[in-house]
Design a protein around this motif. Structure first.
Motif, PDB file in Angstrom:
ATOM      1  N   GLY A 175       0.789  -1.223   0.000  1.00  0.00           N
ATOM      2  CA  GLY A 175       0.000   0.000   0.000  1.00  0.00           C
ATOM      3  C   GLY A 175       0.820   1.270   0.000  1.00  0.00           C
ATOM      4  N   GLU A 176       2.130   1.161   0.124  1.00  0.00           N
ATOM      5  CA  GLU A 176       2.973   2.360   0.098  1.00  0.00           C
ATOM      6  C   GLU A 176       3.030   2.979  -1.295  1.00  0.00           C
ATOM      7  N   LEU A 177       2.842   2.144  -2.316  1.00  0.00           N
ATOM      8  CA  LEU A 177       2.850   2.617  -3.709  1.00  0.00           C
ATOM      9  C   LEU A 177       1.471   2.363  -4.303  1.00  0.00           C
ATOM     10  N   ASN A 178       0.720   3.430  -4.556  1.00  0.00           N
ATOM     11  CA  ASN A 178      -0.615   3.260  -5.126  1.00  0.00           C
ATOM     12  C   ASN A 178      -1.163   4.585  -5.618  1.00  0.00           C
ATOM     13  N   VAL A 179      -2.306   4.500  -6.273  1.00  0.00           N
ATOM     14  CA  VAL A 179      -3.073   5.680  -6.676  1.00  0.00           C
ATOM     15  C   VAL A 179      -4.513   5.443  -6.259  1.00  0.00           C
ATOM     16  N   SER A 180      -5.147   6.481  -5.721  1.00  0.00           N
ATOM     17  CA  SER A 180      -6.513   6.332  -5.241  1.00  0.00           C
ATOM     18  C   SER A 180      -7.299   7.607  -5.524  1.00  0.00           C
ATOM     19  N   VAL A 181      -8.617   7.469  -5.503  1.00  0.00           N
ATOM     20  CA  VAL A 181      -9.520   8.605  -5.727  1.00  0.00           C
ATOM     21  C   VAL A 181     -10.541   8.637  -4.601  1.00  0.00           C
ATOM     22  N   ILE A 182     -10.700   9.817  -4.004  1.00  0.00           N
ATOM     23  CA  ILE A 182     -11.700  10.039  -2.962  1.00  0.00           C
ATOM     24  C   ILE A 182     -12.692  11.083  -3.461  1.00  0.00           C
ATOM     25  N   VAL A 183     -13.967  10.798  -3.303  1.00  0.00           N
ATOM     26  CA  VAL A 183     -15.023  11.745  -3.660  1.00  0.00           C
ATOM     27  C   VAL A 183     -15.768  12.108  -2.376  1.00  0.00           C
ATOM     28  N   SER A 184     -15.686  13.382  -1.987  1.00  0.00           N
ATOM     29  CA  SER A 184     -16.286  13.837  -0.733  1.00  0.00           C
ATOM     30  C   SER A 184     -17.403  14.839  -0.999  1.00  0.00           C
ATOM     31  N   PRO A 185     -18.491  14.782  -0.242  1.00  0.00           N
ATOM     32  CA  PRO A 185     -19.559  15.773  -0.407  1.00  0.00           C
ATOM     33  C   PRO A 185     -19.150  17.128   0.174  1.00  0.00           C
ATOM     34  N   VAL A 186     -19.459  18.178  -0.538  1.00  0.00           N
ATOM     35  CA  VAL A 186     -19.193  19.557  -0.107  1.00  0.00           C
ATOM     36  C   VAL A 186     -20.417  20.399  -0.464  1.00  0.00           C
ATOM     37  N   PRO A 187     -20.548  21.589   0.099  1.00  0.00           N
ATOM     38  CA  PRO A 187     -21.671  22.461  -0.275  1.00  0.00           C
ATOM     39  C   PRO A 187     -21.671  22.750  -1.777  1.00  0.00           C
ATOM     40  N   LEU A 188     -22.839  22.953  -2.318  1.00  0.00           N
ATOM     41  CA  LEU A 188     -22.961  23.203  -3.754  1.00  0.00           C
ATOM     42  C   LEU A 188     -22.204  24.443  -4.192  1.00  0.00           C
ATOM     43  N   ASP A 189     -22.061  25.413  -3.288  1.00  0.00           N
ATOM     44  CA  ASP A 189     -21.355  26.643  -3.646  1.00  0.00           C
ATOM     45  C   ASP A 189     -19.861  26.570  -3.316  1.00  0.00           C
ATOM     46  N   PHE A 190     -19.371  25.362  -2.969  1.00  0.00           N
ATOM     47  CA  PHE A 190     -17.952  25.215  -2.659  1.00  0.00           C
ATOM     48  C   PHE A 190     -17.111  25.500  -3.886  1.00  0.00           C
ATOM     49  N   SER A 191     -16.005  26.212  -3.707  1.00  0.00           N
ATOM     50  CA  SER A 191     -15.123  26.574  -4.818  1.00  0.00           C
ATOM     51  C   SER A 191     -13.673  26.498  -4.367  1.00  0.00           C
ATOM     52  N   ILE A 192     -12.896  25.710  -5.052  1.00  0.00           N
ATOM     53  CA  ILE A 192     -11.466  25.640  -4.729  1.00  0.00           C
ATOM     54  C   ILE A 192     -10.793  26.960  -5.058  1.00  0.00           C
ATOM     55  N   GLU A 193     -11.283  27.647  -6.066  1.00  0.00           N
ATOM     56  CA  GLU A 193     -10.693  28.923  -6.465  1.00  0.00           C
ATOM     57  C   GLU A 193     -10.711  29.945  -5.340  1.00  0.00           C
ATOM     58  N   ALA A 194     -11.627  29.763  -4.380  1.00  0.00           N
ATOM     59  CA  ALA A 194     -11.725  30.710  -3.265  1.00  0.00           C
ATOM     60  C   ALA A 194     -10.485  30.669  -2.373  1.00  0.00           C
ATOM     61  N   PHE A 195      -9.714  29.582  -2.448  1.00  0.00           N
ATOM     62  CA  PHE A 195      -8.501  29.486  -1.630  1.00  0.00           C
ATOM     63  C   PHE A 195      -7.362  30.322  -2.213  1.00  0.00           C
ATOM     64  N   GLY A 196      -7.474  30.715  -3.485  1.00  0.00           N
ATOM     65  CA  GLY A 196      -6.444  31.544  -4.082  1.00  0.00           C
ATOM     66  C   GLY A 196      -5.716  30.859  -5.210  1.00  0.00           C
ATOM     67  N   SER A 197      -4.441  31.148  -5.330  1.00  0.00           N
ATOM     68  CA  SER A 197      -3.595  30.619  -6.398  1.00  0.00           C
ATOM     69  C   SER A 197      -3.334  29.134  -6.185  1.00  0.00           C
ATOM     70  N   PRO A 198      -2.799  28.439  -7.199  1.00  0.00           N
ATOM     71  CA  PRO A 198      -2.471  27.014  -7.016  1.00  0.00           C
ATOM     72  C   PRO A 198      -1.551  26.775  -5.819  1.00  0.00           C
ATOM     73  N   LYS A 199      -0.598  27.670  -5.583  1.00  0.00           N
ATOM     74  CA  LYS A 199       0.295  27.499  -4.440  1.00  0.00           C
ATOM     75  C   LYS A 199      -0.470  27.611  -3.128  1.00  0.00           C
ATOM     76  N   GLU A 200      -1.396  28.555  -3.064  1.00  0.00           N
ATOM     77  CA  GLU A 200      -2.200  28.719  -1.849  1.00  0.00           C
ATOM     78  C   GLU A 200      -3.123  27.522  -1.638  1.00  0.00           C
ATOM     79  N   VAL A 201      -3.645  26.982  -2.733  1.00  0.00           N
ATOM     80  CA  VAL A 201      -4.452  25.765  -2.625  1.00  0.00           C
ATOM     81  C   VAL A 201      -3.611  24.623  -2.078  1.00  0.00           C
ATOM     82  N   GLY A 202      -2.396  24.482  -2.587  1.00  0.00           N
ATOM     83  CA  GLY A 202      -1.503  23.435  -2.117  1.00  0.00           C
ATOM     84  C   GLY A 202      -1.176  23.565  -0.642  1.00  0.00           C
ATOM     85  N   GLU A 203      -0.927  24.786  -0.197  1.00  0.00           N
ATOM     86  CA  GLU A 203      -0.617  24.996   1.214  1.00  0.00           C
ATOM     87  C   GLU A 203      -1.814  24.673   2.098  1.00  0.00           C
TER      88      GLU A 203
END
Length: 299
Positions: A175-203
């Protein structure tokens, strides 16, 4: 001379002529002729023409047999012939999603129609066995004929984290080497863009990882963050490369995050830091192939 056997002229008599009694030395070998030799109008057929007809028949049967065998080999990917042919034009094979059935250039596609996402992974990898057993148990419990449990389901303890709905890794791995996908429920108005730039999203993602490991000394380091836009479908994909280190492990991760219709999708490919150089190219190909597809089965 003729010898007649029988006592009368009835049908029971048999007549044998002298020519039937000739000595064996005087008999000649039988000559086998085709119907064309004795037929009228065309005259005798030469051996070359007869051979030509047989050769033509053989060629036709050979072509038909080879064609049928080729179709069977392609359909069954016998000896990897289908994967080889698709590898000659990998973009076409992937555009038609033929890599769901046959590996193309060493990769197979995971196409989840129910959850509306897809990505490719190394063809030698297999589905995570723990996840498969869990899904099988869930399906069995839904159609089980056993009586329902006495404990109210609403009072059962629930897990406070999301589990992968798709996971693949090398056979026999830990299990140390793998790829997985998680799908989580969030509010309909949720936006990743609200966190800012890609670097800010990463942080923000790394801060969440650190908080999920309370009581342990976890260090998460962002290496790179990029944005891949899909204006046609209105989806932005944030690709993050980062390291996670703890007292007993050091991992290298490549993740892709996006959101749509009240769902947060996270693809994560992880490997031990010691093996990162061997899987680096594959991980970036996996990340770049991750896409959201149709919204649901009704669309």
């Amino acid at each position: 001379m003729a010898i007649r056997i029988g006592s009368g002229s009835g049908s029971g008599s048999v007549s044998i002529s002298a020519r039937h009694l000739a000595s064996p030395s005087s008999r000649s070998l039988p000559v086998i002729r085709s119907s064309a030799d004795t037929g009228g109008g065309g005259g005798p057929t030469s051996e070359e023409e007869e051979f030509a007809r047989l050769a033509a028949t053989f060629r036709r049967r050979l072509v038909v047999g080879a064609g049928a065998a080729s179709l069977l080999a392609i359909g069954a990917n016998f000896g990897g012939v289908t994967s080889f042919l698709l590898g000659l034009s990998p973009n076409t094979g992937r555009a038609l999603r033929l890599d769901v059935l046959y590996p193309v250039s060493g990769f197979t596609r995971c196409f989840d129609l129910a959850n509306a996402f897809e990505f490719v992974y190394p063809a030698s990898w297999v589905g995570d066995q723990t996840l498969l057993y869990r899904e099988a148990f869930k399906s069995e419990s839904q159609r089980s004929l056993d009586p329902p449990p006495l404990i109210d389901a609403s009072k059962r303890p629930t897990r406070n984290f999301s589990e992968p709905i798709a996971a693949f890794g090398p056979p026999g791995s830990n299990g140390e080497l793998n790829v997985s996908v998680i799908v989580s429920p969030v509010p309909l108005d949720f936006s990743i863009e609200a966190f800012g730039s890609p670097k800010e999203v990463g942080e923000a993602v790394l801060r969440r990882i650190a908080k999920s490991r309370r009581g342990t000394d976890i260090k998460a380091t962002l290496i790179d963050a990029t944005l891949r836009e899909d204006p046609k479908n209105g989806v932005n994909y944030y690709k993050l490369e980062f390291k996670v280190e703890g007292p007993s492990f050091r991992r290298h991760n490549v993740a892709v995050c996006c959101a749509r219709d009240g769902k947060l999708y996270t693809l994560n490919a992880q490997a031990p830091e010691s093996g990162w150089s061997q899987v680096k190219k594959d991980f970036f190909q996996i990340a770049d192939s991750f896409n959201l597809t149709v919204h649901n089965l009704e669309n």
